[in-house]
Design a protein around this motif. Structure first.
Motif, PDB file in Angstrom:
ATOM      1  N   LYS A 112       0.867  -1.184   0.000  1.00  0.00           N
ATOM      2  CA  LYS A 112       0.000   0.000   0.000  1.00  0.00           C
ATOM      3  C   LYS A 112       0.899   1.228   0.000  1.00  0.00           C
ATOM      4  N   PRO A 113       0.337   2.427  -0.180  1.00  0.00           N
ATOM      5  CA  PRO A 113       1.181   3.628  -0.186  1.00  0.00           C
ATOM      6  C   PRO A 113       2.004   3.741   1.094  1.00  0.00           C
ATOM      7  N   VAL A 114       3.210   4.273   0.942  1.00  0.00           N
ATOM      8  CA  VAL A 114       4.103   4.486   2.085  1.00  0.00           C
ATOM      9  C   VAL A 114       4.627   5.921   2.015  1.00  0.00           C
ATOM     10  N   LEU A 115       4.491   6.643   3.120  1.00  0.00           N
ATOM     11  CA  LEU A 115       5.094   7.961   3.238  1.00  0.00           C
ATOM     12  C   LEU A 115       6.360   7.795   4.065  1.00  0.00           C
TER      13      LEU A 115
ATOM     14  N   ILE B 274       5.467   6.865  -1.711  1.00  0.00           N
ATOM     15  CA  ILE B 274       5.701   5.753  -2.622  1.00  0.00           C
ATOM     16  C   ILE B 274       4.377   5.050  -2.887  1.00  0.00           C
ATOM     17  N   ALA B 275       4.052   4.879  -4.163  1.00  0.00           N
ATOM     18  CA  ALA B 275       2.827   4.189  -4.574  1.00  0.00           C
ATOM     19  C   ALA B 275       2.998   2.679  -4.394  1.00  0.00           C
TER      20      ALA B 275
ATOM     21  N   ILE C 207       7.897   6.574  -6.853  1.00  0.00           N
ATOM     22  CA  ILE C 207       7.825   7.745  -5.985  1.00  0.00           C
ATOM     23  C   ILE C 207       6.915   8.748  -6.679  1.00  0.00           C
ATOM     24  N   VAL C 208       5.806   9.104  -6.026  1.00  0.00           N
ATOM     25  CA  VAL C 208       4.825   9.990  -6.646  1.00  0.00           C
ATOM     26  C   VAL C 208       4.812  11.384  -6.015  1.00  0.00           C
ATOM     27  N   TYR C 209       5.597  11.570  -4.953  1.00  0.00           N
ATOM     28  CA  TYR C 209       5.659  12.867  -4.286  1.00  0.00           C
ATOM     29  C   TYR C 209       6.978  12.944  -3.542  1.00  0.00           C
TER      30      TYR C 209
END
Length: 167
Positions: free
Chosen positions: A53-56, A137-138, A143-145
């Motif tokens: 799943k997404p990870v910040l 991270i998607a 890396i989306v941001y």
């Protein structure tokens, strides 16, 4: 004369649209997350290159006022979005271990803390030097941001919701 100007403008617009199409469809955006695995607070392994799943990922330091200031907001975002994403706070290698442990003990935030005691994690993310620095991270590992400075919480929350609509 007007006709030539219109043609030049038209070519400019076509070039701009082509570039935009390439960047949104064919480009890797900000690139692939490094092949790094960290251990979560529940003991689970999180592969940052292929998360489920997404990870910040948030690089921080106890000596960084902006980092300390945004921690409660990170905690609030984690509480609001819950299991829709993982949040990994990575302390910098120059931060004394005892100081990081003291901070974590005094601030039991609902996310995973990782100590980058040898600097390998910061290096894997492109030699992170400034804090806070964050990467979203998607689930596909892209890396989306990326943000040097405090997280743009509204934007990141929306991206997480878009990447995890089922929850």
């Amino acid at each position: 004369m007007e006709n030539i100007g219109s043609k030049i403008f038209g070519l400019f617009v076509v070039g701009l649209l082509s570039t935009l199409l390439y960047l949104t469809v064919f480009s890797d955006g900000l690139g692939q997350a490094p092949e790094v695995t960290v251990t979560g607070t529940q003991g689970q392994s999180i592969n940052l290159n292929k998360p489920l799943k997404p990870v910040l990922v948030n690089f921080w330091a106890t000596s960084c006022p902006g980092c300390i200031k945004e921690m409660p907001d990170l905690a609030k975002m984690k509480q609001t979005l819950g299991d829709r994403f993982e949040l990994v706070a990575i302390s910098m290698d120059y931060d004394p271990v005892a100081q990081v442990e003291k901070f974590i003990k005094a601030n039991p935030y609902p996310f995973t803390f990782v100590m980058d005691t040898d600097g390998k994690l910061a290096k894997a993310f492109g030699d992170v030097l400034l804090t806070p620095t964050s990467f979203l991270i998607a689930p596909n590992g892209k890396i989306v941001y990326q943000q040097v400075g405090e997280v743009k919480f509204d934007m990141v929350s929306e991206r997480i919701k878009q990447m995890s609509p089922q929850l």
